[in-house]
Write a protein that holds these residues in place. Structure first.
Motif, PDB file in Angstrom:
ATOM      1  N   LYS A 258      38.850  31.879  11.978  1.00  0.00           N
ATOM      2  CA  LYS A 258      39.263  30.661  12.811  1.00  0.00           C
ATOM      3  C   LYS A 258      39.436  30.947  14.083  1.00  0.00           C
ATOM      4  N   ASP A 259      38.764  30.398  15.133  1.00  0.00           N
ATOM      5  CA  ASP A 259      38.999  30.603  16.746  1.00  0.00           C
ATOM      6  C   ASP A 259      40.155  29.387  17.056  1.00  0.00           C
ATOM      7  N   SER A 260      40.496  29.669  18.299  1.00  0.00           N
ATOM      8  CA  SER A 260      41.516  28.660  18.888  1.00  0.00           C
ATOM      9  C   SER A 260      40.970  27.225  19.048  1.00  0.00           C
ATOM     10  N   SER A 261      39.775  26.983  18.607  1.00  0.00           N
ATOM     11  CA  SER A 261      39.267  25.534  18.501  1.00  0.00           C
ATOM     12  C   SER A 261      39.105  25.222  17.242  1.00  0.00           C
ATOM     13  N   GLY A 262      39.389  25.861  16.326  1.00  0.00           N
ATOM     14  CA  GLY A 262      39.322  25.478  14.931  1.00  0.00           C
ATOM     15  C   GLY A 262      38.022  25.625  14.071  1.00  0.00           C
ATOM     16  N   LYS A 263      37.002  26.322  14.899  1.00  0.00           N
ATOM     17  CA  LYS A 263      35.858  26.725  14.297  1.00  0.00           C
ATOM     18  C   LYS A 263      35.711  28.030  13.620  1.00  0.00           C
ATOM     19  N   TYR A 264      35.268  27.989  12.689  1.00  0.00           N
ATOM     20  CA  TYR A 264      35.213  29.542  11.858  1.00  0.00           C
ATOM     21  C   TYR A 264      33.735  30.414  12.362  1.00  0.00           C
ATOM     22  N   ALA A 265      34.157  31.523  12.472  1.00  0.00           N
ATOM     23  CA  ALA A 265      32.888  32.634  13.100  1.00  0.00           C
ATOM     24  C   ALA A 265      33.095  33.592  11.886  1.00  0.00           C
ATOM     25  N   VAL A 266      31.731  34.046  11.688  1.00  0.00           N
ATOM     26  CA  VAL A 266      31.540  35.317  10.817  1.00  0.00           C
ATOM     27  C   VAL A 266      31.985  36.577  11.315  1.00  0.00           C
ATOM     28  N   VAL A 267      32.819  37.121  10.373  1.00  0.00           N
ATOM     29  CA  VAL A 267      33.339  38.490  10.757  1.00  0.00           C
ATOM     30  C   VAL A 267      32.357  39.543   9.774  1.00  0.00           C
ATOM     31  N   GLY A 268      31.417  39.843  10.707  1.00  0.00           N
ATOM     32  CA  GLY A 268      30.334  40.822   9.935  1.00  0.00           C
ATOM     33  C   GLY A 268      29.417  40.330   8.901  1.00  0.00           C
ATOM     34  N   ASP A 269      28.503  41.095   8.529  1.00  0.00           N
ATOM     35  CA  ASP A 269      27.577  40.493   7.427  1.00  0.00           C
ATOM     36  C   ASP A 269      27.960  40.240   6.247  1.00  0.00           C
ATOM     37  N   GLU A 270      27.321  39.548   5.416  1.00  0.00           N
ATOM     38  CA  GLU A 270      27.616  39.411   3.851  1.00  0.00           C
ATOM     39  C   GLU A 270      27.954  40.703   3.261  1.00  0.00           C
ATOM     40  N   LEU A 271      28.773  40.980   2.546  1.00  0.00           N
ATOM     41  CA  LEU A 271      29.189  42.216   1.887  1.00  0.00           C
ATOM     42  C   LEU A 271      28.426  41.732   0.449  1.00  0.00           C
ATOM     43  N   LYS A 272      27.434  42.782  -0.048  1.00  0.00           N
ATOM     44  CA  LYS A 272      26.857  42.299  -1.214  1.00  0.00           C
ATOM     45  C   LYS A 272      25.943  43.729  -1.573  1.00  0.00           C
ATOM     46  N   ASP A 273      26.016  43.932  -3.044  1.00  0.00           N
ATOM     47  CA  ASP A 273      25.471  45.329  -3.613  1.00  0.00           C
ATOM     48  C   ASP A 273      25.217  44.937  -4.981  1.00  0.00           C
ATOM     49  N   THR A 274      24.441  45.159  -5.699  1.00  0.00           N
ATOM     50  CA  THR A 274      24.266  45.036  -7.081  1.00  0.00           C
ATOM     51  C   THR A 274      25.352  45.620  -7.957  1.00  0.00           C
ATOM     52  N   ASP A 275      25.916  46.884  -7.716  1.00  0.00           N
ATOM     53  CA  ASP A 275      27.027  47.403  -8.152  1.00  0.00           C
ATOM     54  C   ASP A 275      28.388  47.181  -7.526  1.00  0.00           C
ATOM     55  N   MET A 276      28.554  46.303  -6.534  1.00  0.00           N
ATOM     56  CA  MET A 276      29.686  46.394  -6.028  1.00  0.00           C
ATOM     57  C   MET A 276      30.625  45.329  -6.740  1.00  0.00           C
ATOM     58  N   THR A 277      31.845  45.730  -6.982  1.00  0.00           N
ATOM     59  CA  THR A 277      33.019  45.027  -7.531  1.00  0.00           C
ATOM     60  C   THR A 277      34.219  44.909  -6.483  1.00  0.00           C
ATOM     61  N   THR A 278      34.255  45.767  -5.431  1.00  0.00           N
ATOM     62  CA  THR A 278      35.338  45.691  -4.352  1.00  0.00           C
ATOM     63  C   THR A 278      34.771  45.326  -3.054  1.00  0.00           C
ATOM     64  N   PHE A 279      35.373  44.592  -2.292  1.00  0.00           N
ATOM     65  CA  PHE A 279      34.893  44.185  -1.191  1.00  0.00           C
ATOM     66  C   PHE A 279      35.912  44.517  -0.179  1.00  0.00           C
ATOM     67  N   GLU A 280      35.594  45.165   1.262  1.00  0.00           N
ATOM     68  CA  GLU A 280      36.687  45.434   2.062  1.00  0.00           C
ATOM     69  C   GLU A 280      36.212  45.291   3.420  1.00  0.00           C
ATOM     70  N   TRP A 281      37.001  44.470   4.263  1.00  0.00           N
ATOM     71  CA  TRP A 281      36.935  44.196   5.714  1.00  0.00           C
ATOM     72  C   TRP A 281      37.691  44.821   6.342  1.00  0.00           C
ATOM     73  N   LYS A 282      37.685  45.799   7.420  1.00  0.00           N
ATOM     74  CA  LYS A 282      38.545  46.754   7.939  1.00  0.00           C
ATOM     75  C   LYS A 282      38.531  46.335   9.297  1.00  0.00           C
ATOM     76  N   GLY A 283      39.700  46.412   9.859  1.00  0.00           N
ATOM     77  CA  GLY A 283      40.097  46.237  11.387  1.00  0.00           C
ATOM     78  C   GLY A 283      40.272  44.930  11.549  1.00  0.00           C
ATOM     79  N   LEU A 284      41.230  44.341  10.820  1.00  0.00           N
ATOM     80  CA  LEU A 284      41.649  42.695  11.355  1.00  0.00           C
ATOM     81  C   LEU A 284      42.864  42.400  12.026  1.00  0.00           C
ATOM     82  N   ASP A 285      42.576  41.248  12.715  1.00  0.00           N
ATOM     83  CA  ASP A 285      44.013  41.027  13.397  1.00  0.00           C
ATOM     84  C   ASP A 285      44.704  39.921  12.513  1.00  0.00           C
ATOM     85  N   ASP A 286      46.013  39.567  12.943  1.00  0.00           N
ATOM     86  CA  ASP A 286      46.696  38.316  12.429  1.00  0.00           C
ATOM     87  C   ASP A 286      45.622  37.163  12.806  1.00  0.00           C
ATOM     88  N   GLY A 287      45.935  35.844  12.048  1.00  0.00           N
ATOM     89  CA  GLY A 287      45.087  34.850  12.381  1.00  0.00           C
ATOM     90  C   GLY A 287      44.825  34.089  11.000  1.00  0.00           C
TER      91      GLY A 287
END
Length: 499
Positions: A368-397
């Motif tokens: 969420k940005d300061s105006s209350g709108k949501y923006a995508v953080v990177g692309d969709e994480l998806k893979d046939t065998d994927m069971t763990t999803f990780e987003w690295k390098g996030l700020d507070d918010g």
């Protein structure tokens, strides 16, 4: 008459004794001492000797370290030249004084807090030998007519400081003042500030060199074009150079070859450098943080006319933190028997876990940005065998997790909204990350900067059906009707042909 003669004789004897005593007092040595508790030593150079009355030196002769022959009278022209500079600044006086002292000769003695020095009345130059600690400088040569003297060195203190600003992207007008720690997203430009406060004895220097030394961790990328320099809050664009990757392993340096060439600089001036560096993919996640360290080197000997001797301030470090979110996709284990989970720990007595990994999902993270709108953080994480999803390098918010691909046969989960909150010391010589939370869903770990959660998918429902064979009967009846219609059409055609 005889008594009168005896009295006159005694009087003459007293006069002679007084004269001898007065001469002895005039010839007595005087003592030079250093301040109590001082760790510095001082070399003493004897320029002239003479008879001292108050601050006036008469019958002036060359001393052991003068440029003339020791013991010979000093020419009136030399004394007049020295007298003529009395009204000038200390540095201007020294220009003339140094013509009459041989600083390459051996000093007549050394003074320290533990060792004073007795010398003949005269004219002396006192040289500060240090040691000089961080932020300190050597004293300008002390030259004076010496009676009993305690050295009073005139030195200044040069200081430096490094700071960083912090911003919460989800909150309007949330940028902080300058502090010692911050947290940011990868790809954010992080604002930094360097400061140097010029020493009080700045006017004693002919040349004053100063260099900012800045060293960043691998997780920060310096943006050279962002550098701005200020003298007492007024921006300057010349008189310095920015050097990337100098030979001393600094990330960059801001060099002033001679501050004396910048007219606005004076004793006590504050020189400020502001710039940004981008948090990159090599950023350290969690408590280790991404360190940025600085110090300055500066001219610290006003007696060095080239300004080449350098003092150094202590290193000052700020830290930029960043975090990661880990989502484990799971579903209920059909083999798990809750009634046999005697420890109530999610594992039954047969070793079956309550939840097992689930493949086939895909997630997209939004911030969420300061105006209350949501923006995508990177692309969709998806893979046939994927069971763990990780987003690295996030700020507070504030964030939102959306299941954008649902495993076949399972219900799509509701969007998960959560807030990353982190506490770190913002005023500290050694800032630390002290807490990390992610609301009710995520569990935070300070050491590795991870917010982790298990996200459960439930299977879809097999809805009940009624009528059993009814559908089959409809299929059979429909087939009979189709066949009957075909037979009827054929029969009618034959009847028409017979007519």
């Amino acid at each position: 008459m005889k008594n009168v003669r005896k009295f006159v004789g005694m009087l003459l004897a007293l006069v002679m004794v007084f004269s001898m005593t007065a001469g002895a007092f005039a010839a007595e040595n005087v003592t030079i001492t250093a301040p109590a508790g001082s760790t510095r030593t001082y070399d003493v150079y004897q320029i002239f000797t003479g008879d001292l009355s108050g601050n006036v030196l008469s019958n002036v002769k060359w001393g052991e370290n003068g440029t003339g022959k020791a013991g010979e009278a000093v020419a009136k022209e030399a004394l007049d030249a020295l007298t003529a500079v009395n009204s000038l600044s200390d540095t201007a006086k020294l220009t003339e004084i140094k013509k009459y002292v041989d600083l390459e000769s051996t000093a007549i003695g050394t003074v320290s807090a533990e060792h004073s020095l007795d010398v003949a009345p005269g004219y002396y130059l006192i040289k500060d030998n240090g040691p000089v600690n961080d932020t300190e400088a050597y004293s300008l040569y002390i030259v004076q007519v010496v009676g009993p003297t305690t050295i009073s060195p005139k030195t200044g203190t040069t200081t430096s400081q490094k700071k960083v600003k912090d911003t919460n992207d989800s909150v309007a007008d949330s940028t902080t003042g300058w502090q010692d720690s911050a947290d940011y997203d990868i790809d954010d430009a992080v604002p930094f500030q360097l400061k140097a406060t010029i020493a009080q004895d700045y006017n004693n220097y002919k040349i004053y060199k100063l260099t900012f030394h800045d060293k960043e961790g691998a997780g920060l990328t310096f943006n050279k074009g962002s550098v701005k320099v200020y003298i007492d809050d007024k921006e300057i664009t010349s008189g310095f150079e920015v050097v990337e990757s100098p030979s001393d392993d600094d990330t960059f340096e801001v060099r002033f070859a001679d501050l004396k060439q910048i007219a606005s600089v004076q004793a006590g001036s504050v020189i400020r450098v502001e710039y940004t560096s981008t948090l990159n993919e090599k950023a350290e996640i969690g408590a280790e943080g991404n360190k940025n360290t600085m110090h300055i080197t500066y001219s610290n000997n006003p007696n060095d006319e080239q300004g080449s001797e350098n003092g150094k301030t202590p290193e000052d470090t700020v830290i930029v933190f960043t975090y990661k979110t880990v989502v484990n996709k799971v579903t209920e284990n059909p083999d798990y028997d809750k009634s046999k989970d005697s420890n109530n720990d999610g594992i039954d007595d047969a070793g079956h876990e309550k939840y097992i990994p689930l493949k086939g999902a895909g997630f997209t993270l939004y911030k969420k940005d300061s105006s209350g709108k949501y923006a995508v953080v990177g692309d969709e994480l998806k893979d046939t065998d994927m069971t763990t999803f990780e987003w690295k390098g996030l700020d507070d918010g504030d964030y939102k997790l959306v299941e954008t691909t649902t495993p076949a046969g399972y219900n799509t989960i509701a969007d998960i909204e959560f807030t990353i909150r982190a506490d770190h010391q913002i005023k500290s010589d050694n800032p630390e990350l002290t807490s990390l939370t992610g609301g009710d869903i995520f569990t935070g770990t300070v050491e590795n900067g991870t917010l982790e959660a298990d996200v459960i998918n439930n299977t879809g429902s097999t809805l009940p059906s009624t009528g059993g064979m009814g559908t089959t009967i409809f299929y059979v009846l429909g087939g009979i009707l189709v066949v009957g219609a075909v037979v009827l059409l054929v029969a009618r055609k034959r009847m028409n042909d017979e007519k």
